[in-house]
Write a protein that holds these residues in place. Structure first.
Motif, PDB file in Angstrom:
ATOM      1  N   VAL A  55      28.299 -36.034 -14.411  1.00 43.81           N
ATOM      2  CA  VAL A  55      27.816 -37.123 -15.261  1.00 43.81           C
ATOM      3  C   VAL A  55      28.893 -37.484 -16.279  1.00 43.81           C
ATOM      4  N   GLY A  56      29.357 -38.709 -16.243  1.00 46.58           N
ATOM      5  CA  GLY A  56      30.354 -39.180 -17.188  1.00 46.58           C
ATOM      6  C   GLY A  56      29.701 -39.895 -18.356  1.00 46.58           C
ATOM      7  N   ILE A  57      30.212 -39.612 -19.548  1.00 49.12           N
ATOM      8  CA  ILE A  57      29.701 -40.242 -20.762  1.00 49.12           C
ATOM      9  C   ILE A  57      30.888 -40.717 -21.578  1.00 49.12           C
ATOM     10  N   ILE A  58      30.813 -41.943 -22.099  1.00 48.03           N
ATOM     11  CA  ILE A  58      31.871 -42.465 -22.959  1.00 48.03           C
ATOM     12  C   ILE A  58      31.262 -42.957 -24.273  1.00 48.03           C
ATOM     13  N   GLY A  59      32.049 -42.830 -25.347  1.00 45.29           N
ATOM     14  CA  GLY A  59      31.585 -43.241 -26.660  1.00 45.29           C
ATOM     15  C   GLY A  59      31.411 -42.044 -27.577  1.00 45.29           C
ATOM     16  N   TYR A  60      30.942 -42.305 -28.785  1.00 44.23           N
ATOM     17  CA  TYR A  60      30.679 -41.230 -29.745  1.00 44.23           C
ATOM     18  C   TYR A  60      29.430 -41.546 -30.578  1.00 44.23           C
ATOM     19  N   LYS A  61      29.508 -42.588 -31.383  1.00 47.61           N
ATOM     20  CA  LYS A  61      28.341 -42.933 -32.196  1.00 47.61           C
ATOM     21  C   LYS A  61      27.174 -43.371 -31.320  1.00 47.61           C
ATOM     22  N   LYS A 104      22.024 -34.947 -24.003  1.00 46.21           N
ATOM     23  CA  LYS A 104      21.723 -33.905 -24.991  1.00 46.21           C
ATOM     24  C   LYS A 104      22.853 -32.879 -25.040  1.00 46.21           C
ATOM     25  N   ILE A 105      23.394 -32.513 -23.881  1.00 48.91           N
ATOM     26  CA  ILE A 105      24.504 -31.557 -23.828  1.00 48.91           C
ATOM     27  C   ILE A 105      25.731 -32.137 -24.515  1.00 48.91           C
ATOM     28  N   PHE A 106      26.038 -33.395 -24.238  1.00 48.49           N
ATOM     29  CA  PHE A 106      27.166 -34.088 -24.864  1.00 48.49           C
ATOM     30  C   PHE A 106      27.059 -33.988 -26.385  1.00 48.49           C
ATOM     31  N   ARG A 107      25.849 -34.169 -26.893  1.00 43.83           N
ATOM     32  CA  ARG A 107      25.647 -34.185 -28.345  1.00 43.83           C
ATOM     33  C   ARG A 107      25.639 -32.779 -28.948  1.00 43.83           C
ATOM     34  N   VAL A 108      24.973 -31.822 -28.301  1.00 44.95           N
ATOM     35  CA  VAL A 108      24.907 -30.480 -28.905  1.00 44.95           C
ATOM     36  C   VAL A 108      26.278 -29.794 -28.874  1.00 44.95           C
ATOM     37  N   LEU A 109      27.141 -30.163 -27.930  1.00 49.69           N
ATOM     38  CA  LEU A 109      28.488 -29.600 -27.885  1.00 49.69           C
ATOM     39  C   LEU A 109      29.476 -30.418 -28.724  1.00 49.69           C
ATOM     40  N   ASN A 110      29.011 -31.530 -29.281  1.00 50.25           N
ATOM     41  CA  ASN A 110      29.824 -32.415 -30.131  1.00 50.25           C
ATOM     42  C   ASN A 110      31.044 -32.946 -29.377  1.00 50.25           C
ATOM     43  N   ARG A 146      33.407 -35.902 -27.875  1.00 49.11           N
ATOM     44  CA  ARG A 146      33.799 -37.157 -28.520  1.00 49.11           C
ATOM     45  C   ARG A 146      34.509 -38.077 -27.536  1.00 49.11           C
ATOM     46  N   ASP A 147      34.145 -39.328 -27.562  1.00 46.68           N
ATOM     47  CA  ASP A 147      34.832 -40.429 -26.878  1.00 46.68           C
ATOM     48  C   ASP A 147      34.637 -40.438 -25.362  1.00 46.68           C
ATOM     49  N   TYR A 148      34.767 -39.307 -24.721  1.00 49.23           N
ATOM     50  CA  TYR A 148      34.494 -39.227 -23.287  1.00 49.23           C
ATOM     51  C   TYR A 148      34.354 -37.764 -22.886  1.00 49.23           C
ATOM     52  N   ALA A 149      33.585 -37.517 -21.850  1.00 48.91           N
ATOM     53  CA  ALA A 149      33.446 -36.178 -21.280  1.00 48.91           C
ATOM     54  C   ALA A 149      32.738 -36.321 -19.941  1.00 48.91           C
ATOM     55  N   ARG A 150      32.903 -35.290 -19.114  1.00 46.75           N
ATOM     56  CA  ARG A 150      32.205 -35.251 -17.828  1.00 46.75           C
ATOM     57  C   ARG A 150      31.447 -33.938 -17.734  1.00 46.75           C
ATOM     58  N   ILE A 151      30.174 -34.025 -17.432  1.00 49.71           N
ATOM     59  CA  ILE A 151      29.305 -32.851 -17.400  1.00 49.71           C
ATOM     60  C   ILE A 151      28.931 -32.532 -15.964  1.00 49.71           C
ATOM     61  N   VAL A 174      15.704 -29.534 -10.723  1.00 48.44           N
ATOM     62  CA  VAL A 174      16.091 -29.118 -12.078  1.00 48.44           C
ATOM     63  C   VAL A 174      17.609 -29.232 -12.186  1.00 48.44           C
ATOM     64  N   PRO A 175      18.130 -30.012 -13.141  1.00 49.73           N
ATOM     65  CA  PRO A 175      19.587 -30.124 -13.301  1.00 49.73           C
ATOM     66  C   PRO A 175      20.135 -28.988 -14.171  1.00 49.73           C
ATOM     67  N   TYR A 176      20.876 -28.074 -13.543  1.00 50.79           N
ATOM     68  CA  TYR A 176      21.444 -26.921 -14.247  1.00 50.79           C
ATOM     69  C   TYR A 176      22.858 -27.249 -14.726  1.00 50.79           C
ATOM     70  N   PHE A 177      23.114 -27.018 -15.992  1.00 46.26           N
ATOM     71  CA  PHE A 177      24.435 -27.234 -16.582  1.00 46.26           C
ATOM     72  C   PHE A 177      25.427 -26.178 -16.109  1.00 46.26           C
ATOM     73  N   LEU A 178      26.600 -26.640 -15.646  1.00 44.63           N
ATOM     74  CA  LEU A 178      27.675 -25.744 -15.255  1.00 44.63           C
ATOM     75  C   LEU A 178      28.825 -25.775 -16.255  1.00 44.63           C
ATOM     76  N   GLU A 179      29.288 -26.972 -16.595  1.00 47.24           N
ATOM     77  CA  GLU A 179      30.463 -27.079 -17.456  1.00 47.24           C
ATOM     78  C   GLU A 179      30.574 -28.493 -18.012  1.00 47.24           C
ATOM     79  N   LEU A 180      31.175 -28.596 -19.198  1.00 48.21           N
ATOM     80  CA  LEU A 180      31.557 -29.887 -19.752  1.00 48.21           C
ATOM     81  C   LEU A 180      33.071 -29.977 -19.743  1.00 48.21           C
ATOM     82  N   ASN A 181      33.605 -31.034 -19.156  1.00 46.07           N
ATOM     83  CA  ASN A 181      35.051 -31.237 -19.044  1.00 46.07           C
ATOM     84  C   ASN A 181      35.529 -32.162 -20.156  1.00 46.07           C
ATOM     85  N   THR A 182      36.285 -31.606 -21.102  1.00 43.17           N
ATOM     86  CA  THR A 182      36.812 -32.421 -22.188  1.00 43.17           C
ATOM     87  C   THR A 182      38.049 -33.201 -21.760  1.00 43.17           C
ATOM     88  N   TYR A 183      38.705 -32.753 -20.696  1.00 43.40           N
ATOM     89  CA  TYR A 183      39.896 -33.447 -20.201  1.00 43.40           C
ATOM     90  C   TYR A 183      39.611 -34.021 -18.814  1.00 43.40           C
TER      91      TYR A 183
END
Length: 332
Positions: A190-196, A246-252, A254-259, A268-277
């Motif tokens: 799951v890709g997320i972009i933005g911050y605010k 929710k994961i993007f926000r609780v891990l703080n 910023r700007d972009y990440a891939r979960i 059930v969607p199980y979290f494995l990792e958040l990719n900051t790069y």
């Protein structure tokens, strides 16, 4: 506005080089050039900057080029450097970049979000008890990237095979081994972009060609079966996106990440990792050298964005976060 685009040799394959030095392809420059071209197309004044082993030389280049903000920082060392010299940059901060997979899983679990149970081994002779975990298990580097060190033997069906796989991670790669329950299901990222006001991109499902997991060769040479948008019922899609945000926000982040997640057989969607790069490359433009296609690049296309719009929106998130209109630029 002058944007410096970092590039660092072997940035995506440094760990895999320890295992198969003759089978790695370094596309670090091509990846950075993709971002550089996208930023220019978006109307920004961009310049490529090679990260040097001597950070003072890198700093001198940044000052000489009169850089306002850095794009494409891709390691903890780079983030530490940028923080130390108070240089604005795109992406997550040191609070997240300095954490490993275990710490991120603990934070996510503490917020009541699903993630596989795990233990951590520091060597193959002193593996913690796994009796409370359900086999099969999956073993991976605690701070890995690019599927480094991952092949099918990392799925462990028998406790007797565990030391061999742990040794590959701890002895050859030189990291602790994260041993977690292997959840059978569909791999979704799951890709997320933005911050605010972060935006969740279309879901991407990763299918496999003749393998049981996304190995290094399978991933880095674009052998996956990509489905974007992922085909799931609307209520399942909404649940995945809601948990990812929710994961993007609780891990703080910023700007972009891939979960990365596994959607279990009971949805059930199980979290494995958040990719900051996370890889941001789209398909190579005509006449350009081949560059590995990033998962978030596929998502951007599914969302109707070209590379100019996609990379530009990520940079704009950082500019808004730094409040550039009212900020006195330190490097001007």
């Amino acid at each position: 506005m002058r944007v410096g685009v970092f590039w660092r040799r072997f940035r995506n394959v440094e760990l895999q080089k320890k295992l198969t030095p003759d089978k790695v392809y370094d596309d670090a420059y091509e990846e950075a050039y993709h971002h550089y071209e996208a930023l220019k197309e978006a109307g920004f004044d961009a310049v490529l900057i090679e990260w040097k082993n001597d950070p003072i030389k890198t700093y001198e280049t940044i000052r000489k080029e009169k850089i306002d903000i850095i794009f494409n920082a891709s390691s903890l060392k780079e983030i530490e450097f940028l923080e130390l010299f108070d240089i604005p940059y795109v992406g997550s901060g040191i609070d997240l970049a300095a954490t490993d997979k275990r710490m991120r899983k603990d934070i996510v679990a503490a917020h009541g979000l699903p993630t596989p149970k795990y233990v951590v081994a520091y060597n193959s002779k002193e593996i913690p008890s796994v009796d409370h975990l359900k086999f099969p298990l999956f073993v991976k580097p605690i701070m890995g990237r690019g599927s480094a060190g991952i092949d099918e033997e990392n799925i462990v069906y028998d406790k007797a095979n565990l030391p061999k796989v742990v040794s590959k991670i701890t002895d050859k790669i030189g990291q602790p081994a994260l041993i977690e329950e292997f959840i059978e299901g569909r791999e979704v990222t799951v890709g997320i972009i933005g911050y605010k006001n972060p935006v969740v991109l279309p879901l991407l499902e990763i299918g496999y060609n003749n393998v049981k997991t996304n190995t290094y060769e399978h991933k880095m040479f674009d052998n996956e079966i990509i489905k974007c948008p992922m085909e799931v019922p609307k209520e399942v899609e909404d649940r995945i996106k809601d948990i990812a945000l929710k994961i993007f926000r609780v891990l703080n982040a910023r700007d972009y990440a891939r979960i990365d997640m596994i959607l279990s057989k009971d949805n059930v969607p199980y979290f494995l990792e958040l990719n900051t790069y996370a890889g941001l490359t789209t398909a190579s433009e005509k006449g350009e050298r081949y560059v590995h296609h990033g998962y978030m690049g596929y998502m951007a296309k599914a969302a109707g964005m070209n590379r100019r719009e996609f990379i530009g929106k990520i940079l704009e998130s950082a500019l808004e976060r730094y409040d550039f209109e009212n900020r006195k630029l330190l490097l001007a």
